[in-house]
Scaffold this motif. Structure first.
Motif, PDB file in Angstrom:
ATOM      1  N   ARG A   3       2.149  -1.709  -1.637  1.00 32.15           N
ATOM      2  CA  ARG A   3       3.061   0.413  -1.865  1.00 32.15           C
ATOM      3  C   ARG A   3       3.621   1.192  -0.586  1.00 32.15           C
ATOM      4  NH1 ARG A   3       1.683   4.474  -5.994  1.00 32.15           N
ATOM      5  NH2 ARG A   3       3.013   6.064  -5.249  1.00 32.15           N
ATOM      6  N   THR A   4       4.860   1.541  -1.166  1.00 33.87           N
ATOM      7  CA  THR A   4       5.485   2.315  -0.129  1.00 33.87           C
ATOM      8  C   THR A   4       4.874   3.724   0.129  1.00 33.87           C
ATOM      9  OG1 THR A   4       7.601   0.864   0.122  1.00 33.87           O
ATOM     10  CG2 THR A   4       7.550   3.043   1.171  1.00 33.87           C
ATOM     11  N   VAL A   5       4.590   3.785   1.245  1.00 35.70           N
ATOM     12  CA  VAL A   5       3.757   5.549   1.189  1.00 35.70           C
ATOM     13  C   VAL A   5       4.662   5.798   2.548  1.00 35.70           C
ATOM     14  CG1 VAL A   5       2.386   6.722   2.839  1.00 35.70           C
ATOM     15  CG2 VAL A   5       1.486   4.779   1.546  1.00 35.70           C
ATOM     16  N   HIS A   6       5.763   7.164   2.456  1.00 34.85           N
ATOM     17  CA  HIS A   6       6.245   8.179   2.778  1.00 34.85           C
ATOM     18  C   HIS A   6       5.347   8.750   4.437  1.00 34.85           C
ATOM     19  CE1 HIS A   6       9.834   6.437   0.800  1.00 34.85           C
ATOM     20  NE2 HIS A   6       8.209   6.916  -0.665  1.00 34.85           N
ATOM     21  N   LEU A 124      -9.603  -4.980  -9.899  1.00 34.66           N
ATOM     22  CA  LEU A 124      -9.142  -5.046  -8.794  1.00 34.66           C
ATOM     23  C   LEU A 124      -7.961  -4.779  -7.501  1.00 34.66           C
ATOM     24  CD1 LEU A 124     -11.248  -8.068  -6.390  1.00 34.66           C
ATOM     25  CD2 LEU A 124     -11.238  -6.007  -6.066  1.00 34.66           C
ATOM     26  N   HIS A 125      -7.151  -5.529  -9.603  1.00 28.42           N
ATOM     27  CA  HIS A 125      -5.890  -5.174  -9.507  1.00 28.42           C
ATOM     28  C   HIS A 125      -5.633  -3.585  -9.578  1.00 28.42           C
ATOM     29  CE1 HIS A 125      -0.791  -6.005 -10.047  1.00 28.42           C
ATOM     30  NE2 HIS A 125      -1.523  -4.731 -10.306  1.00 28.42           N
ATOM     31  N   ARG A 126      -5.530  -2.936 -10.532  1.00 28.29           N
ATOM     32  CA  ARG A 126      -5.735  -1.913 -11.219  1.00 28.29           C
ATOM     33  C   ARG A 126      -6.743  -0.584 -10.280  1.00 28.29           C
ATOM     34  NH1 ARG A 126      -5.120  -0.886 -17.533  1.00 28.29           N
ATOM     35  NH2 ARG A 126      -4.135  -2.750 -17.569  1.00 28.29           N
ATOM     36  N   ARG A 127      -7.928  -1.115  -9.156  1.00 30.86           N
ATOM     37  CA  ARG A 127      -8.236  -0.016  -9.058  1.00 30.86           C
ATOM     38  C   ARG A 127      -7.396   0.173  -7.275  1.00 30.86           C
ATOM     39  NH1 ARG A 127     -13.443   0.165  -4.939  1.00 30.86           N
ATOM     40  NH2 ARG A 127     -12.453  -1.430  -3.960  1.00 30.86           N
ATOM     41  N   ASN A 128      -7.298  -1.099  -7.243  1.00 32.51           N
ATOM     42  CA  ASN A 128      -6.125  -1.016  -5.570  1.00 32.51           C
ATOM     43  C   ASN A 128      -4.387  -0.437  -5.946  1.00 32.51           C
ATOM     44  OD1 ASN A 128      -8.238  -2.496  -4.015  1.00 32.51           O
ATOM     45  ND2 ASN A 128      -7.298  -4.679  -4.428  1.00 32.51           N
ATOM     46  N   VAL A 129      -4.610  -0.303  -6.679  1.00 36.19           N
ATOM     47  CA  VAL A 129      -3.197  -0.096  -7.307  1.00 36.19           C
ATOM     48  C   VAL A 129      -3.261   1.577  -7.358  1.00 36.19           C
ATOM     49  CG1 VAL A 129      -1.402   0.781  -8.914  1.00 36.19           C
ATOM     50  CG2 VAL A 129      -1.920  -1.178  -9.080  1.00 36.19           C
ATOM     51  N   GLU A 130      -4.638   2.029  -8.035  1.00 32.45           N
ATOM     52  CA  GLU A 130      -4.651   3.532  -7.954  1.00 32.45           C
ATOM     53  C   GLU A 130      -5.390   3.616  -6.440  1.00 32.45           C
ATOM     54  OE1 GLU A 130      -5.562   7.573  -8.536  1.00 32.45           O
ATOM     55  OE2 GLU A 130      -4.095   5.695  -9.761  1.00 32.45           O
ATOM     56  N   LEU A 135      -4.237   6.794  -1.671  1.00 30.57           N
ATOM     57  CA  LEU A 135      -3.924   7.058   0.224  1.00 30.57           C
ATOM     58  C   LEU A 135      -2.520   7.605   0.296  1.00 30.57           C
ATOM     59  CD1 LEU A 135      -5.152   6.291   3.196  1.00 30.57           C
ATOM     60  CD2 LEU A 135      -3.660   3.879   2.312  1.00 30.57           C
ATOM     61  N   ALA A 136      -1.603   7.140  -0.842  1.00 23.96           N
ATOM     62  CA  ALA A 136      -0.708   7.342   0.049  1.00 23.96           C
ATOM     63  C   ALA A 136      -0.304   9.199  -0.987  1.00 23.96           C
ATOM     64  CB  ALA A 136       0.933   6.824  -0.853  1.00 23.96           C
ATOM     65  N   ASP A 137      -0.747   9.315  -1.077  1.00 23.37           N
ATOM     66  CA  ASP A 137      -1.117  11.478  -1.814  1.00 23.37           C
ATOM     67  C   ASP A 137      -1.434  11.793  -0.854  1.00 23.37           C
ATOM     68  OD1 ASP A 137       0.518  10.795  -4.352  1.00 23.37           O
ATOM     69  OD2 ASP A 137      -1.717  11.451  -5.699  1.00 23.37           O
ATOM     70  N   VAL A 138      -2.159  11.457   0.419  1.00 26.85           N
ATOM     71  CA  VAL A 138      -3.144  11.720   1.172  1.00 26.85           C
ATOM     72  C   VAL A 138      -2.380  11.955   2.419  1.00 26.85           C
ATOM     73  CG1 VAL A 138      -5.505  12.086   2.725  1.00 26.85           C
ATOM     74  CG2 VAL A 138      -5.729  11.245   0.000  1.00 26.85           C
ATOM     75  N   ALA A 139      -1.258  10.700   2.740  1.00 29.15           N
ATOM     76  CA  ALA A 139      -0.513  11.007   3.612  1.00 29.15           C
ATOM     77  C   ALA A 139       0.253  10.879   3.284  1.00 29.15           C
ATOM     78  CB  ALA A 139      -0.691   9.431   4.215  1.00 29.15           C
ATOM     79  N   GLU A 140       1.069  11.531   2.636  1.00 32.06           N
ATOM     80  CA  GLU A 140       1.909  12.511   2.506  1.00 32.06           C
ATOM     81  C   GLU A 140       2.097  13.431   1.761  1.00 32.06           C
ATOM     82  OE1 GLU A 140       3.683  10.181  -0.962  1.00 32.06           O
ATOM     83  OE2 GLU A 140       4.205   8.792  -0.035  1.00 32.06           O
ATOM     84  N   ARG A 141       0.628  14.351   1.806  1.00 35.69           N
ATOM     85  CA  ARG A 141       0.282  15.767   1.437  1.00 35.69           C
ATOM     86  C   ARG A 141       0.068  16.454   2.819  1.00 35.69           C
ATOM     87  NH1 ARG A 141      -4.664  15.202  -0.740  1.00 35.69           N
ATOM     88  NH2 ARG A 141      -5.835  14.969   1.038  1.00 35.69           N
ATOM     89  N   ASP A 142      -0.777  15.395   3.355  1.00 37.85           N
ATOM     90  CA  ASP A 142      -1.379  16.034   4.872  1.00 37.85           C
ATOM     91  C   ASP A 142       0.393  15.808   6.054  1.00 37.85           C
ATOM     92  OD1 ASP A 142      -4.126  15.729   4.651  1.00 37.85           O
ATOM     93  OD2 ASP A 142      -4.440  14.576   5.419  1.00 37.85           O
ATOM     94  N   ARG A 143       1.051  15.062   5.807  1.00 35.51           N
ATOM     95  CA  ARG A 143       2.639  14.667   6.680  1.00 35.51           C
ATOM     96  C   ARG A 143       3.141  16.115   6.243  1.00 35.51           C
ATOM     97  NH1 ARG A 143       7.552  10.969   5.610  1.00 35.51           N
ATOM     98  NH2 ARG A 143       7.176  12.970   3.510  1.00 35.51           N
ATOM     99  N   SER A 144       3.582  16.693   5.047  1.00 34.90           N
ATOM    100  CA  SER A 144       3.828  18.395   4.476  1.00 34.90           C
ATOM    101  C   SER A 144       3.400  19.536   4.827  1.00 34.90           C
ATOM    102  CB  SER A 144       4.424  17.817   2.912  1.00 34.90           C
ATOM    103  OG  SER A 144       3.265  18.270   2.528  1.00 34.90           O
TER     104      SER A 144
END
Length: 146
Positions: A3-6, A124-130, A135-144
């Motif tokens: 996944r791409t994380v901004h 495993l696939h669905r778990r890792n997608v979620e 992870l993206a939500d946490v990293a992007e939220r903290d950045r903003s």
């Protein structure tokens, strides 16, 4: 799974390096009981609880390898079901403004290792997608919030 994380790789790694956030983004982890002070150094452990009460399982995950800003390899326990090895790699994108996060996970011990099938792969696939979405939500939220 990728996944791409901004957020920059260092920002994403800061989330990985904060063991107390794992229940925020790792699907199935419901509570972090303790984090070794040395986390995420090799050999450090994160003590977690997984699954719904009253069936929650207490176990730990151990750092097998760590390259800050680039990679984290864990042995994630979930006894009596088994254990998995998880590799999380961070690749910078867009001149460091975004990160491609890759998670590879495979069961290494216990009954889940021997029960490999398409259903396990799908779970495993669905778990890792979620997990990557969280992870993206946490990293992007903290950045903003800065």
């Amino acid at each position: 799974m990728a996944r791409t994380v901004h957020a920059a790789p260092d920002r994403v790694f800061a989330v990985l390096a904060d063991g107390w956030t794992y229940s925020d983004w790792v699907v199935g982890t419901v509570h972090i009981r303790d984090v070794d002070e040395a986390w995420p150094a090799v050999g450090a452990r994160l003590h977690h609880k997984a699954g719904p009460w009253p069936l929650s399982l207490h176990d730990s995950s151990t750092v097998l390898a760590c390259e800050p800003g680039r990679e984290l390899r864990l042995k994630a326990g979930l006894w009596p079901l088994g254990a998995a090895e998880v590799l999380i790699r961070l690749q910078p994108l867009s001149e460091g403004a975004a990160t491609r996060v890759v998670i590879e996970e495979d069961f290494t011990d216990g009954p889940l290792r021997w029960a490999r099938n398409k259903l396990n792969d799908l779970v495993l696939h669905r778990r890792n997608v979620e997990s990557l979405r969280r992870l993206a939500d946490v990293a992007e939220r903290d950045r903003s919030q800065r």
